[in-house]
Design a protein around this motif. Structure first.
Motif, PDB file in Angstrom:
ATOM      1  N   LEU A  97      27.101 -57.798  62.915  1.00 54.25           N
ATOM      2  CA  LEU A  97      27.554 -57.989  61.529  1.00 54.25           C
ATOM      3  C   LEU A  97      27.509 -56.673  60.758  1.00 54.25           C
ATOM      4  O   LEU A  97      28.447 -56.303  60.047  1.00 54.25           O
ATOM      5  N   HIS A  98      26.414 -55.964  60.940  1.00 59.85           N
ATOM      6  CA  HIS A  98      26.179 -54.736  60.176  1.00 59.85           C
ATOM      7  C   HIS A  98      27.216 -53.670  60.561  1.00 59.85           C
ATOM      8  O   HIS A  98      27.770 -52.987  59.699  1.00 59.85           O
ATOM      9  N   HIS A  99      27.470 -53.540  61.854  1.00 58.11           N
ATOM     10  CA  HIS A  99      28.402 -52.515  62.331  1.00 58.11           C
ATOM     11  C   HIS A  99      29.861 -52.953  62.177  1.00 58.11           C
ATOM     12  O   HIS A  99      30.659 -52.261  61.552  1.00 58.11           O
TER      13      HIS A  99
ATOM     14  N   ASN B 158      26.267 -42.769  55.675  1.00 54.04           N
ATOM     15  CA  ASN B 158      24.905 -43.243  55.941  1.00 54.04           C
ATOM     16  C   ASN B 158      24.834 -44.066  57.229  1.00 54.04           C
ATOM     17  O   ASN B 158      23.930 -43.895  58.050  1.00 54.04           O
ATOM     18  N   HIS B 159      25.783 -44.966  57.394  1.00 53.19           N
ATOM     19  CA  HIS B 159      25.733 -45.836  58.575  1.00 53.19           C
ATOM     20  C   HIS B 159      26.077 -45.090  59.857  1.00 53.19           C
ATOM     21  O   HIS B 159      25.524 -45.392  60.915  1.00 53.19           O
ATOM     22  N   SER B 160      26.987 -44.104  59.768  1.00 53.82           N
ATOM     23  CA  SER B 160      27.326 -43.328  60.971  1.00 53.82           C
ATOM     24  C   SER B 160      26.079 -42.660  61.537  1.00 53.82           C
ATOM     25  O   SER B 160      25.918 -42.534  62.756  1.00 53.82           O
TER      26      SER B 160
ATOM     27  N   LEU C 238      16.530 -44.798  56.453  1.00 52.18           N
ATOM     28  CA  LEU C 238      16.359 -46.232  56.724  1.00 52.18           C
ATOM     29  C   LEU C 238      17.135 -47.046  55.690  1.00 52.18           C
ATOM     30  O   LEU C 238      16.947 -46.880  54.479  1.00 52.18           O
ATOM     31  N   ASP C 239      17.987 -47.909  56.193  1.00 55.09           N
ATOM     32  CA  ASP C 239      18.781 -48.825  55.369  1.00 55.09           C
ATOM     33  C   ASP C 239      17.892 -49.997  54.957  1.00 55.09           C
ATOM     34  O   ASP C 239      17.416 -50.746  55.823  1.00 55.09           O
ATOM     35  N   VAL C 240      17.644 -50.149  53.664  1.00 59.97           N
ATOM     36  CA  VAL C 240      16.842 -51.301  53.222  1.00 59.97           C
ATOM     37  C   VAL C 240      17.671 -52.308  52.421  1.00 59.97           C
ATOM     38  O   VAL C 240      17.129 -53.096  51.657  1.00 59.97           O
TER      39      VAL C 240
ATOM     40  N   GLU D 215      19.510 -55.763  52.075  1.00 65.64           N
ATOM     41  CA  GLU D 215      19.180 -57.045  52.731  1.00 65.64           C
ATOM     42  C   GLU D 215      20.080 -57.310  53.940  1.00 65.64           C
ATOM     43  O   GLU D 215      19.648 -57.945  54.897  1.00 65.64           O
ATOM     44  N   HIS D 216      21.332 -56.827  53.900  1.00 63.39           N
ATOM     45  CA  HIS D 216      22.231 -57.097  55.034  1.00 63.39           C
ATOM     46  C   HIS D 216      21.686 -56.479  56.331  1.00 63.39           C
ATOM     47  O   HIS D 216      22.108 -56.867  57.410  1.00 63.39           O
ATOM     48  N   ALA D 217      20.776 -55.512  56.204  1.00 60.39           N
ATOM     49  CA  ALA D 217      20.219 -54.854  57.386  1.00 60.39           C
ATOM     50  C   ALA D 217      19.136 -55.685  58.058  1.00 60.39           C
ATOM     51  O   ALA D 217      18.770 -55.404  59.202  1.00 60.39           O
TER      52      ALA D 217
HETATM   53 MN    MN Z   1      23.799 -51.243  55.801  1.00 60.78          MN
END
Ligand code: MN
Length: 196
Positions: free
Chosen positions: A25-27, A80-82, A160-162, A164-166
């Protein structure tokens, strides 16, 4: 055109720490949406297509007003996600070694003291955001998809992704459980490589 980078491991690779459902989901949804919306914004400002994303994120106010928010939020999300996918690894966890370990110990006393402080700052982010380790070994947080560069700082060593979706699918509201699990997948080799 920006594209969604492939994960360097399978969706299921982080096992019990971060589930297949979350990774997928996240990716494939959240990160893909940042990419799509960044591209859509840049379609309206083709003169920016050659501009490095890092420099646009450091000074979104210098961009045409119509794309400032999209670059900051969706460009930040893509940047950030990459990195986030690379900051994790099925072979991660443990403690850093070498120069990175030395610098962390010099600043925090012990590796565990660093972990404790980073964790406290990550848990202290109100709402959605990120917690970062910077090249000077300081720990900073940003709201939403803002990057350290927006604060005038260097590119981060670790983040670090904080949002909620993470973690919500696995950990519900328990951000502390998510953060303590996450240390088991941190790719210290990649973090150390960013010091150079
Ligand atoms: Mn995220």
């Amino acid at each position: 055109m920006y594209t969604l980078p492939e994960l360097p491991y399978d969706y299921s690779a982080l096992g019990k720490y971060i589930s297949t459902d979350i990774m997928q989901l996240h990716h494939s949804k959240h990160h893909q949406t940042y990419v799509d919306k960044l591209n859509a914004a840049l379609d309206t400002a083709p003169e920016l297509k050659e501009s490095p994303l890092e420099s646009m994120l450091a000074a979104p106010d210098a961009l045409p007003e119509t794309v400032q928010n999209a670059v900051r939020n969706h460009g930040g999300g893509h940047y950030n996600h990459s990195l986030f996918w690379q900051w994790m690894s099925p072979d991660g966890g443990g403690e850093p070694t070498g120069e990175l370990a030395d610098k962390l110990t010099e600043k925090y006393g012990t590796y565990q003291a660093f972990v404790d402080e980073f964790t406290a700052k990550a848990l202290g982010v109100f709402g959605s955001g990120w917690c970062w380790l910077q090249p000077d070994m300081s720990i900073v947080t940003t709201p939403n998809q803002d990057t350290p560069m927006l604060l005038g700082l260097d590119e981060p060593l670790l983040g670090l992704d904080v949002w909620e979706h993470a973690y919500y699918l696995d950990y519900k509201n328990k951000r502390d459980d998510y953060v303590s699990s996450w240390w088991n997948v941190v790719n210290w080799e990649f973090v150390a490589g960013r010091m150079k």
